[in-house]
Design a protein around this motif. Structure first.
Motif, PDB file in Angstrom:
ATOM      1  N   ARG A 275       0.940  -1.162   0.157  1.00  0.00           N
ATOM      2  CA  ARG A 275       0.070  -0.044  -0.125  1.00  0.00           C
ATOM      3  C   ARG A 275       0.746   1.151   0.078  1.00  0.00           C
ATOM      4  N   GLY A 276       2.171   1.361   0.068  1.00  0.00           N
ATOM      5  CA  GLY A 276       2.927   2.153   0.141  1.00  0.00           C
ATOM      6  C   GLY A 276       3.185   2.890   1.436  1.00  0.00           C
ATOM      7  N   ALA A 277       2.761   2.326   2.403  1.00  0.00           N
ATOM      8  CA  ALA A 277       2.820   2.919   3.854  1.00  0.00           C
ATOM      9  C   ALA A 277       4.223   2.695   4.591  1.00  0.00           C
ATOM     10  N   LEU A 278       4.812   1.841   4.013  1.00  0.00           N
ATOM     11  CA  LEU A 278       6.139   1.040   4.696  1.00  0.00           C
ATOM     12  C   LEU A 278       7.267   1.441   3.718  1.00  0.00           C
ATOM     13  N   ASP A 279       8.060   2.306   3.953  1.00  0.00           N
ATOM     14  CA  ASP A 279       9.426   2.669   3.137  1.00  0.00           C
ATOM     15  C   ASP A 279      10.439   2.056   3.697  1.00  0.00           C
ATOM     16  N   LEU A 280      11.020   1.000   2.936  1.00  0.00           N
ATOM     17  CA  LEU A 280      11.978   0.399   3.369  1.00  0.00           C
ATOM     18  C   LEU A 280      13.487   0.911   2.606  1.00  0.00           C
ATOM     19  N   SER A 281      13.606   1.932   2.081  1.00  0.00           N
ATOM     20  CA  SER A 281      14.677   2.417   1.181  1.00  0.00           C
ATOM     21  C   SER A 281      15.796   2.843   2.087  1.00  0.00           C
ATOM     22  N   GLY A 282      15.541   3.252   3.198  1.00  0.00           N
ATOM     23  CA  GLY A 282      16.790   3.725   4.150  1.00  0.00           C
ATOM     24  C   GLY A 282      16.932   2.532   5.210  1.00  0.00           C
ATOM     25  N   LEU A 283      16.734   1.318   5.046  1.00  0.00           N
ATOM     26  CA  LEU A 283      16.876   0.316   5.893  1.00  0.00           C
ATOM     27  C   LEU A 283      18.301  -0.187   5.871  1.00  0.00           C
ATOM     28  N   ARG A 284      18.847  -0.223   7.227  1.00  0.00           N
ATOM     29  CA  ARG A 284      20.386  -0.576   7.472  1.00  0.00           C
ATOM     30  C   ARG A 284      20.478  -2.024   7.942  1.00  0.00           C
ATOM     31  N   VAL A 285      19.345  -2.410   8.790  1.00  0.00           N
ATOM     32  CA  VAL A 285      19.388  -3.821   9.225  1.00  0.00           C
ATOM     33  C   VAL A 285      18.182  -4.530   9.419  1.00  0.00           C
ATOM     34  N   VAL A 286      18.050  -5.697   8.989  1.00  0.00           N
ATOM     35  CA  VAL A 286      16.755  -6.958   9.104  1.00  0.00           C
ATOM     36  C   VAL A 286      16.865  -7.563  10.286  1.00  0.00           C
ATOM     37  N   VAL A 287      16.049  -8.034  11.037  1.00  0.00           N
ATOM     38  CA  VAL A 287      16.195  -9.123  12.013  1.00  0.00           C
ATOM     39  C   VAL A 287      15.065 -10.288  11.622  1.00  0.00           C
ATOM     40  N   LEU A 288      15.289 -11.237  11.349  1.00  0.00           N
ATOM     41  CA  LEU A 288      14.257 -12.445  11.353  1.00  0.00           C
ATOM     42  C   LEU A 288      14.288 -13.096  12.623  1.00  0.00           C
ATOM     43  N   ASP A 289      13.174 -12.944  13.370  1.00  0.00           N
ATOM     44  CA  ASP A 289      13.162 -13.665  14.823  1.00  0.00           C
ATOM     45  C   ASP A 289      12.267 -14.885  14.634  1.00  0.00           C
ATOM     46  N   GLU A 290      12.870 -16.014  14.986  1.00  0.00           N
ATOM     47  CA  GLU A 290      12.185 -17.299  14.911  1.00  0.00           C
ATOM     48  C   GLU A 290      11.831 -17.523  13.554  1.00  0.00           C
ATOM     49  N   ALA A 291      12.866 -17.780  12.745  1.00  0.00           N
ATOM     50  CA  ALA A 291      12.583 -17.506  11.138  1.00  0.00           C
ATOM     51  C   ALA A 291      12.062 -19.251  10.724  1.00  0.00           C
ATOM     52  N   ASP A 292      12.574 -20.223  11.633  1.00  0.00           N
ATOM     53  CA  ASP A 292      11.849 -21.473  11.372  1.00  0.00           C
ATOM     54  C   ASP A 292      10.547 -21.599  11.658  1.00  0.00           C
ATOM     55  N   GLU A 293      10.125 -21.002  12.534  1.00  0.00           N
ATOM     56  CA  GLU A 293       8.620 -20.791  12.654  1.00  0.00           C
ATOM     57  C   GLU A 293       7.870 -20.097  11.711  1.00  0.00           C
ATOM     58  N   MET A 294       8.341 -18.908  11.075  1.00  0.00           N
ATOM     59  CA  MET A 294       7.491 -18.380  10.159  1.00  0.00           C
ATOM     60  C   MET A 294       7.672 -19.052   8.644  1.00  0.00           C
ATOM     61  N   LEU A 295       8.651 -19.808   8.458  1.00  0.00           N
ATOM     62  CA  LEU A 295       8.700 -20.831   7.340  1.00  0.00           C
ATOM     63  C   LEU A 295       7.532 -21.819   7.659  1.00  0.00           C
ATOM     64  N   ASP A 296       7.375 -22.438   8.606  1.00  0.00           N
ATOM     65  CA  ASP A 296       6.700 -23.491   8.985  1.00  0.00           C
ATOM     66  C   ASP A 296       5.298 -23.039   8.756  1.00  0.00           C
ATOM     67  N   MET A 297       4.996 -21.695   9.146  1.00  0.00           N
ATOM     68  CA  MET A 297       3.439 -21.299   9.161  1.00  0.00           C
ATOM     69  C   MET A 297       3.137 -20.718   7.733  1.00  0.00           C
ATOM     70  N   GLY A 298       4.013 -20.806   6.656  1.00  0.00           N
ATOM     71  CA  GLY A 298       3.602 -20.554   5.343  1.00  0.00           C
ATOM     72  C   GLY A 298       4.106 -18.862   5.050  1.00  0.00           C
ATOM     73  N   PHE A 299       4.930 -18.358   5.603  1.00  0.00           N
ATOM     74  CA  PHE A 299       5.331 -16.926   5.409  1.00  0.00           C
ATOM     75  C   PHE A 299       6.498 -16.914   4.396  1.00  0.00           C
ATOM     76  N   ARG A 300       6.537 -17.732   3.698  1.00  0.00           N
ATOM     77  CA  ARG A 300       7.867 -17.691   2.731  1.00  0.00           C
ATOM     78  C   ARG A 300       7.719 -16.506   1.737  1.00  0.00           C
ATOM     79  N   GLU A 301       6.649 -16.595   1.231  1.00  0.00           N
ATOM     80  CA  GLU A 301       6.405 -15.601   0.053  1.00  0.00           C
ATOM     81  C   GLU A 301       6.200 -14.064   0.755  1.00  0.00           C
ATOM     82  N   ASP A 302       5.771 -13.989   2.075  1.00  0.00           N
ATOM     83  CA  ASP A 302       5.664 -12.802   2.362  1.00  0.00           C
ATOM     84  C   ASP A 302       7.064 -12.110   2.739  1.00  0.00           C
TER      85      ASP A 302
END
Length: 573
Positions: free
Chosen positions: A140-167
Motif C-alpha cells: 500500500r506504500g505505507a512502509l518505506d524500506l529504502s533507508g533500511l540498514r538492518v533486518v532481523v528475522l526472529d524465529e525464522a524456522d517458525e515463520m517458514l513452518d507457518m507458510g510465510f515464505r512468500e511474504d
C-alpha cells in the motif's frame, strides 16, 4: 563479561533492568568482528535472544553520542511469526532504546491498520511486525524500506513452518542490498539454510545450543496413562506442582475448548488461547496470566508462539507434539532466562514407543514417572500450607485484636483446623485414577464369580500393535459402555486379542459397540466381534476351515508407510 563495550545509554538501561552480565547468545553477538556482519544465530527459546539482537543492531542505529537522529524512514526492521512475539519484541526494544530516543512502531495482524499507517507516516527508527501485515503496508506504500540498514528475522524456522515464505521474500526483496541481515532460529532446517544463502552475505554462524539440545533449565518428565485418564492426569499434575503459571498444550481448538471448560468446572483459574479467539480475547487472557488472576493457560501450538510469561514454570503436553522440534518449541516456553521449569508429556500407553523415539531425536533425557496420586497431592498440600503459615509476616494491631477474640472463644487447635479447612476449600480436589491394568491375583479354581457363563469376543489388535491391557481396558469400557468389572480374562495373541464378557451383559455390549463404531472420540478402526465358543475352540475351527498351513519359512513383517514402530495400532488386514 560485563556490558563494557556498549553505548552508555544502553548499558544504563540494562543495569536498571537487572542485567549484570550478558547471556551466552548476547555475549556472542557482542564479540569483535560480529558487529558489522550478517549473522545466523541458533539459540534456544528463552536464552535472551531478543535483547541479543537489540544489542547487535546498535551500531547501525546510534550516532556517535549513542543517540538516535530524528525519526524518518525506518532504519531497522524486526520480523516475528506471531502477534504476541512481535509485541513482546517491541516492548523489549522500547525499554532498551528508550533513553536513546528511539521511536518504535508495531505492525501486527489483529490491530487497526489505519492507525499503524498513521504511526508510520510520522516516522520511525525501528519497525516490528508480522510478515502478513508488513507486506500489506509495503504494497500500500505505507512502509518505506529504502533507508533500511538492518533486518532481523526472529524465529525464522517458525515463520517458514507457518507458510510465510512468500511474504518474507517480498519484504526482503524490497530492502537495500547493502543492508545487514540477522537471522535467529532455534533450529536450522534446510529451508532456513536456503533463505540465508539467498539473502545474506558471508554470514557469521553463532550457536549457543547445548549438545543434548534439550533446554538446560528444563526438567523433562513423561507419564503413561490410559486414554480415558488424560484429563485426570492433567488435574493431578497441576495440583502436585501448584505452579505460578502453567501452559497446557493441545492439538486442536476443540480440545482446547473442552479441556478449558473441564478445568473451570473443577475450580481452576484458567484461560484459553486458540485460533478461534479474537485479538482482544487473547490480550485479556495474557493479561490475566501476567496479573496472576489466572494461573493455567490451555493453548494450541500456534496460539502459544511468542508468549513470554516470566512466571511460567510448568508445561504439560496434554496431546503429544507432532515431532521433536515441536516438543522443544513448546517446552521452551518455560525455563527461560536462567529460571527452572518442568515439561511433562502425558503419554497414552499405546504411544510410548513413539514418544521414546521422539525424545531420542531431540536428545532429551526424560524421567518416566507415575501419575501423581491423591495421597501425594495431599501430602504436598500439607507441606505447602505449613511453609506458608510459618513464614514471618508483619501483623497489624487490628489483626492481633481479632486473633485475641478468637482465642477467647475457641481453642488453638480449633482455630488452626478452621484455617486449614479454609485453605483446602479453595483447592480443586485431586482425581482418582483408574487402575493401571488388572492387578495380579492368585488363580482360583474354576471361573471367577459372575463369569461362570460368558461370551468370548475378539478384536483385531495384538502384540504386534502394542496391545496392552492398560489401554485395552479403558477402550472396551468406552466402546461397550461397560465397567472393568464386566471384563473377564484377556488373551493377547500376535495379531488379535480375545476377551470374555458375562452372557447377561453380552447383548448390551454388542449393541453399544455397534453404536460407537463411527464415533470420532473412540478408537476408530479397531473391529470388535463375538466368536463361537472359547478361544481354543475358535482356533480349532479356524484351522479346520482355513487353508492348509504353508510349510516354508514365513517372511518377516515389514511395516508399510506410517506403520513403523511407535506409530500406534495397525488396523485391519
Amino acid at each position: 563479561m560485563p556490558f563494557s563495550r556498549l553505548p552508555a545509554l544502553l548499558a544504563e538501561a540494562l543495569s536498571e533492568r537487572g542485567y549484570a552480565a550478558p547471556t551466552p547468545v548476547q555475549a556472542a553477538v557482542l564479540e569483535e568482528g560480529a558487529d558489522s556482519r550478517d549473522l545466523i544465530v541458533s539459540a534456544q527459546t528463552g536464552s535472551g535472544k531478543t535483547v541479543a539482537f537489540g544489542l547487535a543492531i546498535a551500531p547501525q542505529l546510534l550516532d556517535a553520542d549513542g543517540r538516535m537522529d530524528r525519526p524518518g524512514a525506518p532504519l531497522a526492521l524486526a520480523i516475528a511469526p506471531t502477534r504476541e512475539l512481535a509485541l513482546q519484541v517491541s516492548r523489549e526494544l522500547m525499554w532498551l532504546y528508550g533513553k536513546a530516543g528511539a521511536r518504535i512502531v508495531s505492525c501486527v495482524g489483529g490491530m487497526d491498520p489505519s492507525k499503524e499507517r498513521r504511526n508510520l507516516s510520522h516516522g520511525a527508527h525501528i519497525v516490528v511486525g508480522t510478515p502478513g501485515r508488513l507486506r500489506d503496508h509495503l504494497e500500500r506504500g505505507a512502509l518505506d524500506l529504502s533507508g533500511l540498514r538492518v533486518v532481523v528475522l526472529d524465529e525464522a524456522d517458525e515463520m517458514l513452518d507457518m507458510g510465510f515464505r512468500e511474504d518474507l521474500e517480498e519484504i526482503l526483496d524490497a530492502t537495500p542490498e547493502n543492508r545487514r541481515t540477522l537471522l535467529f532460529s532455534a533450529t536450522m532446517p534446510k529451508p532456513i539454510t536456503m533463505l540465508a544463502k539467498r539473502y545474506q552475505r558471508d554470514a557469521l554462524r553463532i550457536s549457543t545450543m547445548t549438545e543434548d539440545r534439550g533446554h538446560g533449565d528444563i526438567t523433562y518428565q513423561a507419564v503413561t496413562v490410559a486414554p480415558s485418564d488424560i484429563e485426570a492426569a492433567v488435574v493431578n499434575l497441576l495440583r502436585l506442582h501448584e505452579p505460578d503459571t502453567a501452559i497446557l498444550f493441545c492439538a486442536t481448538r476443540d480440545a482446547v475448548r473442552h479441556l478449558h471448560a473441564s478445568l473451570i468446572e473443577r475450580g481452576f483459574d484458567a484461560v484459553a488461547l486458540s485460533g478461534e479467539h479474537s485479538q482482544s480475547e487473547r490480550n485479556h487472557a495474557l493479561q490475566a496470566l501476567r496479573d496472576r488472576r489466572a494461573r493455567v493457560c490451555v493453548a494450541t501450538d500456534v496460539a502459544a508462539r511468542g508468549i513470554d510469561l516470566p512466571s511460567l514454570s510448568l508445561v504439560v503436553h496434554v496431546e503429544l507434539p507432532r515431532d521433536h522440534e515441536a516438543l522443544q518449541h513448546r517446552s521452551g516456553r518455560t525455563g527461560r532466562a536462567g529460571k527452572k521449569g518442568t515439561a511433562v508429556l502425558i503419554v497414552p500407553y499405546q504411544r510410548r514407543r513413539r514418544v521414546e523415539s521422539m525424545l531420542r531425536g531431540a536428545r532429551i533425557q526424560a524421567e518416566w514417572v507415575p501419575v501423581p496420586t491423591a495421597e501425594q497431592i495431599r501430602a504436598a498440600d500439607q507441606e505447602r500450607l505449613i511453609a506458608a503459615l510459618t513464614q514471618p509476616v508483619e501483623i497489624e494491631d487490628e489483626d492481633r485484636a481479632l486473633g485475641a477474640k478468637l482465642m477467647a472463644e475457641l481453642s488453638p487447635e480449633d482455630i488452626a483446623a478452621m484455617l486449614v479447612r479454609s485453605h483446602r476449600s479453595k483447592l480443586p480436589a485431586p482425581e482418582e485414577m483408574v487402575d493401571q491394568g488388572p492387578k495380579p491375583r492368585e488363580r482360583p479354581e474354576g471361573p471367577r464369580p459372575g463369569f461362570e457363563d460368558t461370551v468370548w469376543f475378539r478384536m483385531d489388535v495384538g502384540r504386534r500393535h502394542n496391545a496392552d491391557p492398560r489401554w485395552l481396558l479403558p477402550l472396551l469400557c468406552r466402546r461397550g459402555h461397560i465397567t472393568k468389572q464386566d471384563i473377564g480374562a484377556i488373551r493377547i495373541a500376535a495379531d488379535e486379542t480375545m476377551f470374555e464378557i458375562p452372557r447377561h451383559a453380552a447383548s448390551r455390549f454388542v449393541a453399544a459397540v455397534k453404536r460407537t463404531a463411527g464415533d470420532p472420540n473412540t478408537e476408530d478402526g479397531i473391529r470388535i466381534e463375538p466368536i463361537q465358543g472359547s478361544p481354543r475352540e475358535a482356533a480349532r475351527h479356524n484351522r479346520r476351515s482355513g487353508p492348509p498351513p504353508v510349510r516354508h519359512q514365513a517372511k518377516p513383517f515389514r511395516a508399510g508407510p506410517g506403520q513403523g514402530q511407535g506409530q500406534g495400532p495397525r488396523r485391519g488386514r
